[in-house]
Design a protein around this motif. Structure first.
Motif, PDB file in Angstrom:
ATOM      1  N   VAL A 342       0.771  -1.176   0.034  1.00 19.04           N
ATOM      2  CA  VAL A 342       0.044   0.144   0.069  1.00 19.04           C
ATOM      3  C   VAL A 342       0.806   1.225   0.088  1.00 19.04           C
ATOM      4  O   VAL A 342       0.442   2.280  -0.547  1.00 19.04           O
ATOM      5  N   VAL A 343       2.103   1.204   0.530  1.00 20.19           N
ATOM      6  CA  VAL A 343       2.898   2.411   0.557  1.00 20.19           C
ATOM      7  C   VAL A 343       3.133   2.909  -0.987  1.00 20.19           C
ATOM      8  O   VAL A 343       3.439   4.027  -0.981  1.00 20.19           O
ATOM      9  N   GLU A 344       3.286   1.906  -1.663  1.00 16.82           N
ATOM     10  CA  GLU A 344       3.472   2.630  -3.089  1.00 16.82           C
ATOM     11  C   GLU A 344       2.070   3.339  -3.545  1.00 16.82           C
ATOM     12  O   GLU A 344       2.322   4.348  -4.341  1.00 16.82           O
ATOM     13  N   LEU A 345       0.838   2.869  -3.226  1.00 16.63           N
ATOM     14  CA  LEU A 345      -0.071   3.793  -3.477  1.00 16.63           C
ATOM     15  C   LEU A 345       0.108   4.971  -2.863  1.00 16.63           C
ATOM     16  O   LEU A 345      -0.526   6.116  -3.604  1.00 16.63           O
ATOM     17  N   VAL A 346       0.496   5.302  -1.656  1.00 18.01           N
ATOM     18  CA  VAL A 346       0.526   6.382  -0.877  1.00 18.01           C
ATOM     19  C   VAL A 346       1.477   7.262  -1.925  1.00 18.01           C
ATOM     20  O   VAL A 346       1.173   8.504  -2.049  1.00 18.01           O
ATOM     21  N   ARG A 347       2.589   6.826  -2.372  1.00 14.83           N
ATOM     22  CA  ARG A 347       3.475   7.672  -3.112  1.00 14.83           C
ATOM     23  C   ARG A 347       2.826   8.127  -4.329  1.00 14.83           C
ATOM     24  O   ARG A 347       2.870   9.324  -5.024  1.00 14.83           O
ATOM     25  N   ILE A 348       2.132   7.110  -5.051  1.00 15.59           N
ATOM     26  CA  ILE A 348       1.508   7.422  -6.462  1.00 15.59           C
ATOM     27  C   ILE A 348       0.171   8.569  -6.068  1.00 15.59           C
ATOM     28  O   ILE A 348       0.326   9.444  -6.900  1.00 15.59           O
ATOM     29  N   PHE A 349      -0.517   8.312  -5.097  1.00 10.22           N
ATOM     30  CA  PHE A 349      -1.425   9.427  -4.960  1.00 10.22           C
ATOM     31  C   PHE A 349      -1.203  10.710  -4.336  1.00 10.22           C
ATOM     32  O   PHE A 349      -1.426  11.670  -4.858  1.00 10.22           O
ATOM     33  N   GLY A 368      -9.232  -4.921 -10.454  1.00 12.15           N
ATOM     34  CA  GLY A 368      -9.875  -3.808  -9.412  1.00 12.15           C
ATOM     35  C   GLY A 368      -9.439  -2.404  -9.477  1.00 12.15           C
ATOM     36  O   GLY A 368      -8.747  -2.188 -10.740  1.00 12.15           O
ATOM     37  N   ILE A 369      -9.609  -1.695  -8.760  1.00 17.58           N
ATOM     38  CA  ILE A 369      -9.360  -0.325  -8.871  1.00 17.58           C
ATOM     39  C   ILE A 369      -9.334   0.396  -7.494  1.00 17.58           C
ATOM     40  O   ILE A 369     -10.158  -0.366  -6.644  1.00 17.58           O
ATOM     41  N   VAL A 370      -8.403   1.075  -7.233  1.00 13.91           N
ATOM     42  CA  VAL A 370      -8.201   1.799  -5.814  1.00 13.91           C
ATOM     43  C   VAL A 370      -8.295   3.385  -6.146  1.00 13.91           C
ATOM     44  O   VAL A 370      -7.750   3.880  -6.817  1.00 13.91           O
ATOM     45  N   THR A 371      -9.476   3.956  -5.429  1.00 14.39           N
ATOM     46  CA  THR A 371      -9.531   5.351  -5.492  1.00 14.39           C
ATOM     47  C   THR A 371      -8.802   5.711  -3.894  1.00 14.39           C
ATOM     48  O   THR A 371      -8.494   5.139  -3.244  1.00 14.39           O
ATOM     49  N   GLN A 372      -8.799   7.165  -4.004  1.00 11.50           N
ATOM     50  CA  GLN A 372      -7.927   7.715  -2.586  1.00 11.50           C
ATOM     51  C   GLN A 372      -9.139   7.287  -1.613  1.00 11.50           C
ATOM     52  O   GLN A 372      -8.568   7.166  -0.555  1.00 11.50           O
ATOM     53  N   ALA A 373     -10.408   7.379  -1.684  1.00 13.94           N
ATOM     54  CA  ALA A 373     -11.163   6.908  -0.423  1.00 13.94           C
ATOM     55  C   ALA A 373     -11.166   5.439  -0.212  1.00 13.94           C
ATOM     56  O   ALA A 373     -10.991   5.113   1.062  1.00 13.94           O
ATOM     57  N   ASP A 374     -10.641   4.503  -1.267  1.00 11.31           N
ATOM     58  CA  ASP A 374     -10.325   3.266  -0.870  1.00 11.31           C
ATOM     59  C   ASP A 374      -8.987   3.185   0.044  1.00 11.31           C
ATOM     60  O   ASP A 374      -9.090   2.272   1.043  1.00 11.31           O
ATOM     61  N   LEU A 375      -8.104   3.924  -0.394  1.00 13.74           N
ATOM     62  CA  LEU A 375      -7.022   3.623   0.184  1.00 13.74           C
ATOM     63  C   LEU A 375      -7.023   4.355   1.907  1.00 13.74           C
ATOM     64  O   LEU A 375      -6.478   3.881   2.633  1.00 13.74           O
ATOM     65  N   ILE A 376      -7.621   5.732   1.987  1.00 16.26           N
ATOM     66  CA  ILE A 376      -7.905   6.194   3.219  1.00 16.26           C
ATOM     67  C   ILE A 376      -8.783   5.193   4.174  1.00 16.26           C
ATOM     68  O   ILE A 376      -8.526   4.988   5.116  1.00 16.26           O
ATOM     69  N   SER A 377      -9.795   4.652   3.543  1.00 18.72           N
ATOM     70  CA  SER A 377     -10.396   3.516   4.526  1.00 18.72           C
ATOM     71  C   SER A 377      -9.653   2.575   4.520  1.00 18.72           C
ATOM     72  O   SER A 377      -9.891   1.911   6.178  1.00 18.72           O
ATOM     73  N   GLY A 378      -9.008   1.930   3.761  1.00 16.77           N
ATOM     74  CA  GLY A 378      -8.103   0.867   4.212  1.00 16.77           C
ATOM     75  C   GLY A 378      -7.008   1.051   5.339  1.00 16.77           C
ATOM     76  O   GLY A 378      -6.876   0.232   6.238  1.00 16.77           O
ATOM     77  N   LEU A 379      -6.329   2.343   5.086  1.00 20.76           N
ATOM     78  CA  LEU A 379      -5.463   2.455   6.474  1.00 20.76           C
ATOM     79  C   LEU A 379      -6.043   2.714   7.363  1.00 20.76           C
ATOM     80  O   LEU A 379      -5.689   2.468   8.643  1.00 20.76           O
TER      81      LEU A 379
END
Length: 391
Positions: A342-349, A368-379
């Motif tokens: 997930v840290v790579e997603l943080v860098r991308i976003f 699938g797809i990851v949105t900023q909302a998905d990332l925040i919810s997962g974290l």
């Protein structure tokens, strides 16, 4: 002084651990070997070379910087050329105007340092160039100000040229350009506007601290900022363990094909209340992505072709089933694999202004797809403390 204080003082002389790999060490050594060999060979065979030293000692010190520490601000092209030429000129002038060699040497080095700082071309080996102009002996003194051109300028350019070729061939960045911070946001990628970084400090804060220290650090400010920000991201990632993109993505992603029309894509966006649609081929390989902004008039300003297409949409809509999304989609799509941390997603976003990132499986098919909302919810779910079971 106690024994403990003495040992603590002596421990400061222990060298720090070198983090570069053996491959990098060998690359630096071979580069310096080639650079000095080329410089000496060419300088020795030029017309009139017999009247000047074909290789002066400061070139060896310059080789250490150019090949061993190429990212240092002290090793950049202007540093070696400007520093050596300025110091050679100052050294010759000191030797000419001051009879006592010790006084001339001291003045030459001191003035050369001030001149290099003023001209932003500090280069430590240039101090040896100034000393060589004063203490080089009769052969150097006989050259007078010609010493600035040959051997100093000639050998400096030859060594620099060798370094440029060597780094290009070996795939090393030179002249050095700071790496883009992995966690830089779209608004503060360079933090030049003073916006806070992920770690809570801004570029202005960093520069203020460096001014307070009032000493030259052998690292570029951009590199220092990047290192600090990447270290913060690494520490942040450590707190979320093995959380992957598969853990936070939306698996029921709505996708379209390049043949989908603009009207159909708009209808899908409204029906499923999503903001982006991945565009896939028959094998579900991601070929592009379209967003609400891409399909709206306000997104047309991004590209002249899109502006023209949006202007023609009312005319084209009745014909051939409408305009295809393949003409409006973004084809340079950033994707991640399901097993990506997930840290790579943080860098991308945070660093590239993305809002939707398609996730692909091992066969590079859309998973699938990851949105900023998905990332925040997962974290948030991972960071939230576990709830105690009720009695």
């Amino acid at each position: 002084m106690s024994r403990f204080q003495a040992l603590r003082w002596l421990s400061r002389f222990v060298p720090s651990r070198i983090t570069v790999t053996w491959r990098e060490r060998v690359r630096a050594g071979l580069g310096a070997l080639a650079g000095i060999a080329v410089t000496g060979f060419v300088a020795h065979r030029l017309p009139g070379a017999s009247s000047a030293p074909f290789l002066i000692a400061p070139m060896g010190a310059s080789a250490v910087l150019l090949f061993g520490v190429p990212s240092s601000p002290l090793a950049q092209p202007w540093s070696i050329i400007g520093g050596n030429l300025v110091s050679a000129t100052v050294g010759v002038a000191a030797a000419t105007w001051i009879a006592d060699p010790v006084t001339a040497a001291a003045v030459a080095v001191g003035v050369a340092i001030c001149a290099m700082f003023t001209l932003r071309c500090a280069h430590p080996p240039s101090g040896a160039v100034a000393l060589t102009a004063v203490l080089g002996g009769p052969a150097v003194h006989a050259l007078g100000y010609r010493f600035v051109l040959a051997p100093v300028a000639l050998q400096s350019f030859l060594l620099l040229g060798s370094a440029l070729v060597w780094h290009a061939v070996s795939g090393h960045r030179y002249p050095h350009a700071a790496r883009a911070p992995k966690a830089a946001s779209a608004k503060n990628a360079s933090s030049a506007d003073g916006a806070p970084t992920q770690a809570g400090f801004s570029r202005a804060d960093l520069e203020a601290v460096l001014r307070d220290r009032d000493e030259l650090l052998d690292i570029d400010t951009d590199d220092l900022e990047t290192i600090l920000r990447d270290a913060e991201i690494r520490a942040y990632a450590r707190g979320f363990g093995e959380l992957t993109c598969a853990d936070v993505m939306s698996g029921d992603v709505v996708s379209i094909t390049p043949a989908t029309t603009v009207e159909q894509a708009r209808a899908l966006l409204r029906r499923h209340d999503v903001k982006a649609l991945p565009v896939v081929d028959a094998q579900r390989h991601v070929k592009g992505i379209v967003t609400r902004a891409d399909l709206a008039d306000q997104g047309a300003h991004r590209h002249p072709l899109r502006a023209a297409l949006h202007a023609l949409l009312p005319t084209l809509r009745p014909h051939a089933g409408g305009v295809k999304v393949s003409l409006l989609m973004t084809t340079q799509v950033r994707t991640v694999e399901a097993a990506t941390p997930v840290v790579e997603l943080v860098r991308i976003f945070a660093g590239r202004g993305h809002h939707h990132v398609p996730v692909i499986d091992r066969e590079r098919r859309l998973a699938g797809i990851v949105t900023q909302a998905d990332l925040i919810s997962g974290l948030y779910q991972r960071a939230r403390p576990p709830q105690r079971a009720s009695a």
